[in-house]
Write an enzyme that holds these catalytic residues in place. Structure first.
Site, short mmCIF file in Angstrom:
data_model
loop_
_atom_site.label_atom_id
_atom_site.label_comp_id
_atom_site.label_asym_id
_atom_site.label_seq_id
_atom_site.Cartn_x
_atom_site.Cartn_y
_atom_site.Cartn_z
N THR A 118 -106.70 31.21 81.72
CA THR A 118 -105.50 31.70 81.06
C THR A 118 -104.58 30.58 80.58
OG1 THR A 118 -104.37 31.82 83.20
CG2 THR A 118 -105.46 33.83 82.41
N LYS A 119 -104.91 29.33 80.90
CA LYS A 119 -103.99 28.23 80.64
C LYS A 119 -104.23 27.59 79.27
CE LYS A 119 -102.04 28.69 84.67
NZ LYS A 119 -102.76 29.87 85.19
#
Length: 364
Positions: A177-178
């Site tokens: 998700t980063k």
């Protein structure tokens, strides 16, 4: 909500060929070592120890610094922050947050220090920098360790350089998700070779060599495969951050003057990595935060209430003395109002218009 950026398979294949030919798949192999070196150069930090994930990195950072007793950490964060401290046997003390940045409030930190306090475990929330100078002064004045959960902060900077340079140790996430990902992964940033070597050993059960084990470590190593994805991904980060910035700008331009909506991460701060676009849905808006969440969901749009509920209201932690809501008013209000909108480099403009239309015309 998000969509991981991936390098092309063609970019990863040469690294996979190297791994297949060497049969070196873990235990700090050549790809792993090249990845650490490349990260230290790119991030402009002294030493990097890559880990299987950032939660393990946080646990090992606390362990290396010998943190026991009380650890002060924000009530507004992802649960991994509190869990990491709990796993090493620390006693959590929740602090409130700054209402502007949503990162930890140094004044409240200092109010909560007792003779049992051993560390400040701060979080750069959404890559909004903490007041690092104030926290450093407090830690020095009281003889405390200062660790940053900098999970959101890949490539984020302040006026002095990388946000990851602050504190005794900082931990960054490479989760899918980063801004930058290795599918799963993370890293601990340290300031000297001796500390890096100690952290490297802790990642491998505390093993020094075939005959010596000097500390109680974990199996927190990153595999060669994950490091290969990271090496292939690294050349694309600047482009991805720029594309994320275009998405952020479109949100900002449409929402910045809307009654009842506050955009937490303005696009004009130098060094921003465009990790997230959180909004606070205030009482002046036509819907409650939860009602807007449901309206978006009904339209096939997946926003997230990062972070709701606050850590202090989880059943695991709500009975702690520091979880008293009267002392955490900003964290609780932010948790009730926050909504993170979809954000990734290839979010199509027409899809973003659809998201914004739902927010800007809630009566339809």
């Amino acid at each position: 909500m998000t969509r991981p950026t991936l390098p092309s398979r063609e970019e990863v294949l040469p690294f996979l060929d190297e791994i297949w030919n060497s049969r070196f798949v873990t235990n700090r192999g050549p790809v792993h070592l090249r990845f650490e070196t490349a990260l230290a150069t790119y991030l402009d930090v002294p030493y990097v120890t890559v880990t299987a994930n950032a939660t393990l990195g946080c646990m090992l950072a606390l362990r290396h610094l010998g943190v026991t007793g009380e650890v002060i950490t924000p009530a507004f964060s992802f649960v991994a922050t509190a869990h990491a401290a709990s796993w090493v046997g620390a006693d959590l003390v929740f602090a409130d947050i700054d209402p502007e940045t949503l990162s930890i409030d140094p004044q409240d930190v200092e109010r909560r220090i007792t003779p049992r306090t051993r560390a400040i475990f701060a979080v750069h929330c959404y890559a909004n920098p903490c007041d690092t100078q104030a926290l450093a002064d407090i830690a020095k004045r009281h003889g405390l360790a200062l660790i940053y959960d900098a999970a959101h902060c890949f490539a984020a900077k302040d006026e002095g350089g990388s946000l990851l340079r602050h504190g005794d140790l900082s931990v960054v996430s490479f989760h899918a998700t980063k801004v930058f990902n290795t599918l799963e992964g993370g890293a601990i940033i340290s300031h000297d070779l001796e500390t890096k070597q100690a952290l490297d050993r802790l990642c491998n059960y505390g093993i020094v060599d075939e005959n010596n084990i000097e500390s109680i470590g974990l199996n927190a190593k990153m595999s060669e495969m994950h490091a290969a994805v990271g090496l292939a991904q690294l050349p694309h980060v600047e482009h991805d951050i720029a594309r994320r910035g275009q998405v952020v700008q479109r949100y900002w331009d449409r929402l910045k003057d809307m009654d009842g909506i506050r955009c937490v991460c303005p696009p004009d701060r130098p060094g921003r990595n465009n990790y997230a676009f959180p909004i606070l849905v205030g009482p002046e808006y036509a819907l409650s935060c939860m009602a807007l969440y449901e309206r978006l969901k009904a339209a096939g749009i997946h926003a997230r209430r990062y972070f709701h509920p606050p850590l202090s209201q989880l059943p695991l932690y709500r009975d702690l003395p520091s979880a008293d809501p009267r002392g955490l008013t900003c964290a609780i209000e932010a948790s009730e109002q926050v909504l993170c909108l979809p954000l990734y480099p290839d979010l199509a403009p027409e899809d973003q218009v659809r998201i914004l239309d739902v927010i800007c015309t809630p009566w339809r």
